[in-house]
Design a protein around this motif. Structure first.
Motif, PDB file in Angstrom:
ATOM      1  N   GLU A   1       0.863  -1.293  -0.083  1.00 13.55           N
ATOM      2  CA  GLU A   1       0.202  -0.019   0.011  1.00 13.55           C
ATOM      3  C   GLU A   1       1.058   1.395  -0.019  1.00 13.55           C
ATOM      4  N   VAL A   2       2.009   1.021   0.453  1.00 14.50           N
ATOM      5  CA  VAL A   2       2.938   2.304   0.483  1.00 14.50           C
ATOM      6  C   VAL A   2       3.609   2.441  -0.920  1.00 14.50           C
ATOM      7  N   ALA A   3       3.822   1.294  -1.326  1.00 17.29           N
ATOM      8  CA  ALA A   3       4.626   1.146  -2.662  1.00 17.29           C
ATOM      9  C   ALA A   3       3.589   1.704  -3.839  1.00 17.29           C
ATOM     10  N   TRP A   4       2.153   1.293  -3.866  1.00 14.92           N
ATOM     11  CA  TRP A   4       1.566   1.712  -4.971  1.00 14.92           C
ATOM     12  C   TRP A   4       1.550   3.040  -5.205  1.00 14.92           C
ATOM     13  N   PRO A   5       1.283   4.170  -4.671  1.00 18.44           N
ATOM     14  CA  PRO A   5       1.557   5.574  -4.938  1.00 18.44           C
ATOM     15  C   PRO A   5       2.959   5.912  -5.374  1.00 18.44           C
ATOM     16  N   ILE A   6       3.959   5.208  -5.338  1.00 21.53           N
ATOM     17  CA  ILE A   6       5.185   5.282  -5.621  1.00 21.53           C
ATOM     18  C   ILE A   6       5.070   4.857  -7.209  1.00 21.53           C
TER      19      ILE A   6
END
Length: 126
Positions: free
Chosen positions: A45-50
Motif C-alpha cells: 500500500e506504501v509502494a502503490w502510490p510510488i
C-alpha cells in the motif's frame, strides 16, 4: 509517506534506471531501487502510490517497460488479488497505463486469474 517523499523516491528510481550500470553502481540511487523493491514485497500500500508516480514522471517507452517488468510485475506476483482491480480501473482510464501493462513480461508467480485480467486490459507489447 508524504507526497514529497513519494515523488523523491520515484524520481530517484527513474534516475537510477537512466544511468549506465557503471554509473549506477552504489549510492543513493541504488538505495531507491532497493527501497521500492522492499516496499512492493512488504508494504504494497506504501509502494502503490510510488509506482503510480513513476509512469507520471516518465512515460517514455524505456521507463514504462522497466516499471512493467519490475515493480508492477512484482506487485502483481506478490499481491495481485489486492491490486488487479485498481490496475484494471486505471488501464480503462489511461492509455499510458495500458501501454505500460503491455510490457509485463510474463505470468511468473502471478495467479491465473490476475494474469488473465491483466492481459485483458493491457495494450499490445512494445
Amino acid at each position: 509517506m508524504t507526497k514529497q517523499s513519494v515523488h523523491d523516491l520515484a524520481q530517484a528510481w527513474i534516475d537510477y534506471h537512466r544511468l549506465s550500470p557503471s554509473e549506477a553502481n552504489g549510492g543513493q540511487l541504488v538505495s531507491a531501487w532497493e527501497a521500492l523493491d522492499a516496499l512492493v514485497r512488504d508494504q504494497p500500500e506504501v509502494a502503490w502510490p510510488i509506482i503510480q508516480q513513476l509512469w507520471m514522471l516518465d512515460p517514455s517507452d524505456r521507463i514504462l517497460a522497466l516499471i512493467a517488468a519490475g515493480p508492477v510485475e512484482d506487485l502483481l506476483c506478490h499481491h495481485g488479488p489486492d491490486f488487479i482491480g485498481r490496475i484494471e480501473q486505471l488501464a480503462n482510464q489511461d492509455a499510458v497505463v495500458r501501454k505500460m501493462l503491455g510490457a509485463v513480461w510474463g505470468q511468473s508467480r502471478m495467479v491465473d486469474d490476475v494474469w488473465r485480467r491483466l492481459k485483458a486490459v493491457a495494450g499490445s507489447s512494445f
